[in-house]
Design a protein around this motif. Sequence first.
Motif, mmCIF file in Angstrom:
data_model
loop_
_atom_site.group_PDB
_atom_site.id
_atom_site.type_symbol
_atom_site.label_atom_id
_atom_site.label_comp_id
_atom_site.label_asym_id
_atom_site.label_seq_id
_atom_site.Cartn_x
_atom_site.Cartn_y
_atom_site.Cartn_z
ATOM 1 N N ALA A 1 1.337 12.730 5.115
ATOM 2 C CA ALA A 1 0.422 13.010 6.233
ATOM 3 C C ALA A 1 -0.547 11.845 6.405
ATOM 4 N N ALA A 2 -0.644 11.346 7.641
ATOM 5 C CA ALA A 2 -1.528 10.200 7.909
ATOM 6 C C ALA A 2 -2.979 10.584 7.626
ATOM 7 N N PRO A 3 -3.714 9.697 6.941
ATOM 8 C CA PRO A 3 -5.097 10.045 6.576
ATOM 9 C C PRO A 3 -6.092 9.764 7.702
ATOM 10 N N VAL A 4 -7.230 10.443 7.619
ATOM 11 C CA VAL A 4 -8.397 10.034 8.405
ATOM 12 C C VAL A 4 -9.137 9.016 7.545
ATOM 13 N N VAL A 5 -9.516 7.894 8.138
ATOM 14 C CA VAL A 5 -10.276 6.888 7.386
ATOM 15 C C VAL A 5 -11.731 6.917 7.843
#
Length: 515
Positions: free
Chosen positions: A251-255
């Motif tokens: 799952a793509a992270p929030v940065v």
Amino acid sequence: MDFELKTLTRSRICSEKCDALVLLMPLGAGAFSSEGDALSQLTGLAIESGDFEGKAGKMLAAYRPQGLSATRLMLVGVGDGSLKNIRLAVLAAMGALKNSNAKRVVIDSSALAEPGSAMVCTVVVACADAAYVYTTTKPKATLSPVERVTVAVPSASLLNAATAGFAKGVGLVKGIALAKEWANRPANHATPTLLAGAAQDLGKLGGIKVEILGPKEVAKLGMGSFMAVAQGSGEPLRLIVLRYDGADKNAAPVVLVGKGITFDTGGISIKPAAEMDEMKYDMCGAASVLGTFRTLAELKPAINVIGLIPACENMPDGRAIKPGDVVTSMSGQSIEILNTDAEGRLVLCDALTYAESFKPAAVVDIATLTGACVVALGGVRSGLFSSDDALAQSLMAAGESSLDLCWRLPLDEDYAEGLKTNFADVANVAGRAGGAITAAKFLQRFANKFAWAHLDIAGTAWKGGAAKGATGRPVALLVDYLLAQASVAGGAQAITAPVKIRATKTRPAPRPSAP
Ligand code: BES
Ligand code: MN
Ligand code: ZN
């Protein structure tokens, strides 16, 4: 301060031993004097006499009220019962108790129409906010004596409904306290190295991985802009990388990127002496990222989050950058540094480029970036800028739900006009006009490969004057945003942590050891 959530019926509450019983009273609550218990009779009399209406923040207090086991009874108005007014009421009541020796406080919600999850969360966060005392460099400061706050709801079914909000509140309190703590520390007690130590301490909680990069690693990455700001200081820079993996590893992270200027003198473009001390707060973006990770460790939502903190000092020195110097950022873009006091964008731009490597779902930077944002929005709302409407809407909504407000400002391309220069790809300042927007336009050049938002918290992260101190903002906004993203991605079971009804003590963070 300990928190506890408990069911107390109207009649049970009369025999509840505590130092202060705080009753949240809405406007037009009606008279209870027909009901048999002492509390209902007392409040009924106060309302009928016209002495107390329930206006938000208004109080009526009694000592050793007849028929109650509580030493003090405080009626506090919550007006229409909105979360904002609940917060106002709790701040008023807990503020008044700061000067008493009350240790055990019960906050009763039985007069409210719907004492739900959000209400309980708001009560918990407001209690901690009111009771907070900074002690790191003033250990003998008189501590708020309140040791335990019991939030009371009138039935078991309401208790069930409020449990998640209670857990969220307790988690938030820890994050907000950590953010305030690091923000309030003077710069000599919060160097880039010490800030990295605070991040490493988070790594000991479990669930968070921490990596600290020093000057050598940062040079290898080609962060010429970040390094340029740091070169005037004897304190070595740190790039702090935090990682919270709550979801599937694919799952793509929030940065989250937090500006970590541990002191901003302005550099060679030096700031005036008056109030320069407040530039110890120039790492409030960084502090809010640390605080948010503290809360993530507590709530364990199903989401992946990366935290990036470029931390250094901005100092004048024989080796410091000079107005007109041209440096090359990690992105390859050259930057003419016309004003060394516009350093925040210089450290952030390289962190934004670095953020690309995480293939993010979204990147949000948080920075005490411009005095112009303070002029535009004051201390009420943070400035919000975004190239992505959906992201902007999510952050606005998180601001509303957490009472940690922001306001969207424009990013028209015309605002970038002033950043043009004959000597580099971009200049680091435009004119005085629209300064918060031109700063955001500068950052946007480094954030065009992902959904990006920028929060300018220069006006909201701390208060000056007599109440000088960090606010812990925008931890609550960021947490609500991340929780909302987690529930979008993972359904209703977004918070995976087991919910504890009796919470543990919240204390200021221990002094970290240098890495
Ligand atoms: N850290 C300051 C912004 C700031 C100033 C925050 C006052 C809170 C209160 C930032 O690094 C800065 O100095 N910005 C300059 C930019 C200018 C040189 C274009 C500013 O706002 O004056
Ligand atoms: Mn500056
Ligand atoms: Zn600054």
